[in-house]
Scaffold this active site. Structure first.
Site, PDB file in Angstrom:
ATOM      1  N   HIS A  61      -8.482   7.278   3.934  1.00  0.00           N
ATOM      2  CA  HIS A  61      -7.841   8.587   3.802  1.00  0.00           C
ATOM      3  C   HIS A  61      -8.825   9.605   3.250  1.00  0.00           C
ATOM      4  CE1 HIS A  61      -7.565   7.053  -0.328  1.00  0.00           C
ATOM      5  NE2 HIS A  61      -7.398   8.301  -0.727  1.00  0.00           N
ATOM      6  N   CYS A  77       0.832  -1.205   0.000  1.00  0.00           N
ATOM      7  CA  CYS A  77       0.000   0.000   0.000  1.00  0.00           C
ATOM      8  C   CYS A  77       0.866   1.255   0.000  1.00  0.00           C
ATOM      9  CB  CYS A  77      -0.917  -0.002   1.221  1.00  0.00           C
ATOM     10  SG  CYS A  77      -1.848   1.526   1.445  1.00  0.00           S
ATOM     11  N   HIS A  85      -6.636   2.218   1.671  1.00  0.00           N
ATOM     12  CA  HIS A  85      -6.217   2.736   2.984  1.00  0.00           C
ATOM     13  C   HIS A  85      -7.099   3.944   3.321  1.00  0.00           C
ATOM     14  CE1 HIS A  85      -2.949   3.138   6.119  1.00  0.00           C
ATOM     15  NE2 HIS A  85      -3.683   4.221   6.305  1.00  0.00           N
ATOM     16  N   ASN A 112     -13.607  10.492  -0.198  1.00  0.00           N
ATOM     17  CA  ASN A 112     -14.325   9.529  -1.026  1.00  0.00           C
ATOM     18  C   ASN A 112     -14.086   8.155  -0.423  1.00  0.00           C
ATOM     19  OD1 ASN A 112     -15.179  11.458  -2.951  1.00  0.00           O
ATOM     20  ND2 ASN A 112     -13.208  11.333  -3.988  1.00  0.00           N
ATOM     21  N   CYS A 139       0.421   3.238   3.535  1.00  0.00           N
ATOM     22  CA  CYS A 139       0.721   2.662   4.844  1.00  0.00           C
ATOM     23  C   CYS A 139       2.020   3.231   5.416  1.00  0.00           C
ATOM     24  CB  CYS A 139       0.811   1.137   4.748  1.00  0.00           C
ATOM     25  SG  CYS A 139      -0.783   0.303   4.878  1.00  0.00           S
ATOM     26  N   SER A 156      -9.205   5.324  -5.095  1.00  0.00           N
ATOM     27  CA  SER A 156      -8.220   4.496  -5.795  1.00  0.00           C
ATOM     28  C   SER A 156      -7.298   3.729  -4.861  1.00  0.00           C
ATOM     29  CB  SER A 156      -7.379   5.381  -6.728  1.00  0.00           C
ATOM     30  OG  SER A 156      -6.707   6.383  -5.988  1.00  0.00           O
ATOM     31  N   GLN A 186      -8.892  13.942   1.548  1.00  0.00           N
ATOM     32  CA  GLN A 186      -8.101  14.864   0.750  1.00  0.00           C
ATOM     33  C   GLN A 186      -8.410  16.306   1.119  1.00  0.00           C
ATOM     34  OE1 GLN A 186      -7.479  13.945  -3.520  1.00  0.00           O
ATOM     35  NE2 GLN A 186      -8.881  12.235  -3.230  1.00  0.00           N
TER      36      GLN A 186
END
Length: 354
Positions: free
Chosen positions: A174, A60, A172, A161, A63, A169, A176
């Site tokens: 997250h 990933c 993990h 998202n 990570c 995409s 933005q």
């Protein structure tokens, strides 16, 4: 008399009959068609994403301690981790255009920055699965980013998202941040309508709306001392929610410690309700709207967050915004009142822990 002008003597019931609802934030309408929820579904069904089970994925890019696609090494972070997006949507350099200037061919350069926020080092835990203290760390990260980016950029958009079905995409967990030197379209709509309401009534639109929803209780999902979660009267998405502070707050970086703590609590419980609705990692796009960082007065602004989830009937049936929604106006099948009732009935203990 033509069919379109005929009026029925039968009473109107918004729980059964088609109607339109007005969104005072956007100035737009949404078509509500509650009778359509009874139709059989023979369309596409999505494959629900299984819950992640590994806390660290060596492949990933997000990570802790791993190498990203551009060769940069992530630190061994313990809570949140922020970095400039390796594929930023906007560039930081401010430019002047010497291109064509025509009423039908208008453009303007945009400068800004795009950043990624890893919510925690745990690859397997989305926001509702994190402990409340870790969600507080995410909120504090948002606040710190706002403090920094508001010094240079007019608009700071915090968003997430969640889920591949929403275009995410990387699995993990997250979010933005996109900060720009101009106000984007949705911000302009909200700014215009909040300002118009304030100038006419000398009151804040969203504080008045929160007071009204608390009085009616029909669309309230949950509330605590500082926050309200409601399926808005004008909701477009099936289980859309609006998260509002109950006191005047213009942006996240103005919250005090008590407001921050209670925000973490209501985010955890509300997003757990989402996951428990269909026993899946509930996808959505969410974003915070707060004051613009300009020299103009922002008395009309009130902080709020939108959550737009696409699931309609189950973990596998998605609401697509196509056809009429793209060519005319948004449309929904179940009413906001029905959606709120279903969310209220969901447990606040995550299904994976039950």
């Amino acid at each position: 008399m033509s069919n379109q002008n005929k009026q029925s003597d039968s009473p109107f019931n918004p729980e059964d009959h088609s109607h339109r609802r007005y969104n005072p934030l956007s100035g737009e309408w949404v078509l509500v068609s509650p009778h359509r929820s009874k139709r059989p579904w023979l369309g596409q069904e999505e494959t629900p994403a299984p819950l992640q089970t590994i806390s660290h994925d060596p492949k990933c890019y997000l990570c802790s301690g791993n190498t990203r696609i551009n060769g940069a090494l992530n630190p061994a972070y313990g809570h949140t981790f922020v970095f400039t997006n390796d594929f930023a949507a906007v560039e930081q350099q401010k430019r002047v255009s010497d291109g064509i200037n025509h009423a039908l061919l208008t453009h303007t350069p945009v400068a800004g920055t795009s950043r990624v926020i890893c919510f925690s080092p745990d690859h397997s835990k989305t926001l509702p699965q994190l402990p409340k203290e870790s969600i507080e760390k995410v909120i504090e990260c948002w606040q710190n980013q706002l403090n920094e980016l508001s010094q240079e950029w007019s608009w700071v958009q915090l968003f997430e998202n969640k889920g591949a079905v929403m275009g995410c995409s990387n699995p993990h967990p997250h979010g933005q941040i996109w900060a720009t030197d101009t106000l984007p379209t949705e911000a302009i709509k909200a700014d215009t309508n909040l300002k118009a309401y304030y100038e006419e009534h000398k009151r804040n639109l969203l504080l008045d709306y929160a007071e009204l929803e608390l009085e009616l209780q029909t669309r309230v999902v949950e509330q605590n001392e500082h926050w309200l979660v409601v399926v808005p009267y004008w909701a477009c998405w099936p289980f859309e929610i609006l998260l509002l502070p109950l006191q005047p707050v213009k942006h996240l970086n103005q919250l005090d410690r008590a407001q921050t703590t209670s925000l973490a609590a209501i985010m955890k419980s509300s997003l757990t309700r989402y996951d428990n609705l269909f026993n899946c990692s509930f996808p959505y796009s969410m974003g915070w709207h707060g004051q613009a960082f300009t020299d103009e007065s922002q008395q009309h602004w009130q902080l709020h967050a939108h959550f737009y989830p696409p699931l309609l009937r189950s973990a596998s049936v998605k609401k697509h915004m196509v056809g009429y929604e793209m060519m005319a106006e948004p449309q929904r099948d179940i009413t906001p009142e029905q959606a709120a009732e279903r969310l209220r009935s969901c447990s606040t203990v995550h299904y994976s822990e039950q």
